[in-house]
Design a protein around this motif. Structure first.
Motif, mmCIF file in Angstrom:
data_model
loop_
_atom_site.group_PDB
_atom_site.id
_atom_site.type_symbol
_atom_site.label_atom_id
_atom_site.label_comp_id
_atom_site.label_asym_id
_atom_site.label_seq_id
_atom_site.Cartn_x
_atom_site.Cartn_y
_atom_site.Cartn_z
ATOM 1 N N LYS A 119 -13.640 -4.957 -1.154
ATOM 2 C CA LYS A 119 -13.277 -3.938 -0.157
ATOM 3 C C LYS A 119 -12.059 -4.393 0.644
ATOM 4 N N ASP A 120 -12.060 -5.654 1.095
ATOM 5 C CA ASP A 120 -10.924 -6.180 1.861
ATOM 6 C C ASP A 120 -9.642 -6.143 1.032
ATOM 7 N N LEU A 121 -9.745 -6.526 -0.239
ATOM 8 C CA LEU A 121 -8.564 -6.476 -1.120
ATOM 9 C C LEU A 121 -8.119 -5.041 -1.372
ATOM 10 N N THR A 122 -9.056 -4.118 -1.451
ATOM 11 C CA THR A 122 -8.721 -2.700 -1.631
ATOM 12 C C THR A 122 -7.931 -2.193 -0.428
ATOM 13 N N ILE A 123 -8.372 -2.564 0.774
ATOM 14 C CA ILE A 123 -7.663 -2.143 1.990
ATOM 15 C C ILE A 123 -6.256 -2.736 2.017
ATOM 16 N N GLN A 124 -6.135 -4.028 1.673
ATOM 17 C CA GLN A 124 -4.814 -4.662 1.642
ATOM 18 C C GLN A 124 -3.911 -3.983 0.621
ATOM 19 N N ARG A 125 -4.467 -3.690 -0.535
ATOM 20 C CA ARG A 125 -3.698 -3.035 -1.604
ATOM 21 C C ARG A 125 -3.233 -1.652 -1.164
ATOM 22 N N ASN A 126 -4.150 -0.872 -0.582
ATOM 23 C CA ASN A 126 -3.802 0.486 -0.149
ATOM 24 C C ASN A 126 -2.788 0.465 0.986
ATOM 25 N N ALA A 128 -0.498 -1.897 1.618
ATOM 26 C CA ALA A 128 0.806 -2.282 1.063
ATOM 27 C C ALA A 128 1.436 -1.129 0.282
ATOM 28 N N SER A 129 0.640 -0.424 -0.494
ATOM 29 C CA SER A 129 1.163 0.716 -1.264
ATOM 30 C C SER A 129 1.632 1.837 -0.345
ATOM 31 N N ASN A 130 0.871 2.108 0.706
ATOM 32 C CA ASN A 130 1.251 3.173 1.641
ATOM 33 C C ASN A 130 2.536 2.837 2.386
ATOM 34 N N LEU A 131 2.711 1.573 2.773
ATOM 35 C CA LEU A 131 3.948 1.170 3.441
ATOM 36 C C LEU A 131 5.151 1.345 2.514
ATOM 37 N N TYR A 132 4.973 0.958 1.260
ATOM 38 C CA TYR A 132 6.049 1.103 0.274
ATOM 39 C C TYR A 132 6.386 2.586 0.058
ATOM 40 N N ILE A 145 12.882 -1.446 1.023
ATOM 41 C CA ILE A 145 12.048 -0.855 -0.027
ATOM 42 C C ILE A 145 11.689 -1.910 -1.072
ATOM 43 N N ALA A 146 12.650 -2.732 -1.453
ATOM 44 C CA ALA A 146 12.398 -3.781 -2.455
ATOM 45 C C ALA A 146 11.371 -4.788 -1.934
ATOM 46 N N MET A 147 11.500 -5.175 -0.659
ATOM 47 C CA MET A 147 10.549 -6.114 -0.082
ATOM 48 C C MET A 147 9.139 -5.500 -0.062
ATOM 49 N N LEU A 148 9.034 -4.243 0.366
ATOM 50 C CA LEU A 148 7.725 -3.584 0.437
ATOM 51 C C LEU A 148 7.138 -3.365 -0.955
ATOM 52 N N LYS A 149 7.995 -3.097 -1.928
ATOM 53 C CA LYS A 149 7.501 -2.961 -3.307
ATOM 54 C C LYS A 149 6.946 -4.294 -3.800
ATOM 55 N N GLY A 150 7.608 -5.391 -3.458
ATOM 56 C CA GLY A 150 7.112 -6.722 -3.822
ATOM 57 C C GLY A 150 5.745 -6.998 -3.210
ATOM 58 N N HIS A 151 5.557 -6.624 -1.947
ATOM 59 C CA HIS A 151 4.259 -6.798 -1.295
ATOM 60 C C HIS A 151 3.188 -5.932 -1.969
#
Length: 183
Positions: A119-126, A128-132, A145-151
């Motif tokens: 669940k914690d990894l899902t939140i981190q993943r979501n 990071a994707s939303n910021l990108y 954008i490139a930095m956020l895509k990397g994250h």
């Protein structure tokens, strides 16, 4: 008469010898849930009126007990769902601790510790994707954008690596079967 007593004794023995491992979910809720509020334990798949369990919250606490291992969702009735985040749990043998709130958590047994990590990894993943995606929609700088895509890519990779490692370490258990459907 002796037959009735004998048969009764045998039936009592058969029903009392259920040695199937049991789970106990000990929960707390701090999201403004009133005493007597119903809380449900719903199987993730195949839910029907016969396998949905319910209990009541009193003094901010509730308990579920049973012996069927599966991934389930702890949830409030429809009108109260904005008060607490639904929570995935594995009803595995042992004492499972849960806390329902705006960010609900589970712990206490091996598979529930893993589902909390997931669940914690899902939140981190979501996140990071939303910021990108948001940066892309705002037409942010190419470097940003490139930095956020990397994250976002790193969070996505970590998420999938965690599930694959769990499946490899614990093949065939309930959480591994649950993760398998996401790969």
């Amino acid at each position: 008469m002796k037959r009735v007593i004998f048969l009764s004794a045998i039936l009592l023995l058969l029903f009392s010898c259920n040695n199937k491992p049991r789970y106990r979910i000990e929960g707390t809720v701090t999201a403004g849930v009133a005493d007597g509020q119903k809380i449900y334990l719903v199987p993730m798949t195949g839910a029907n009126w016969g396998n949905v369990d319910s209990t009541y919250a009193y003094n901010g606490k509730f308990v579920f007990e049973g012996d069927t291992e599966r991934v389930s969702i702890i949830r409030l009735p429809f009108r109260q769902r904005m008060q607490a985040q639904e929570l995935l749990v594995v009803t595995e043998p042992g004492v499972i601790k849960v806390h329902l709130d705006t960010n609900s958590i589970t712990s206490g047994t091996p598979q529930n510790n893993l589902i909390q990590q997931w669940k914690d990894l899902t939140i981190q993943r979501n996140t990071a994707s939303n910021l990108y995606l948001s940066a892309n929609m705002r037409h942010a700088s190419k470097d940003s954008i490139a930095m956020l895509k990397g994250h976002a890519d790193k969070a996505d990779s970590t998420f999938y690596q965690f599930m694959k490692a769990t499946i490899k370490k614990q093949p065939g258990n309930t959480i591994a079967k649950f993760f398998q459907q996401y790969l």
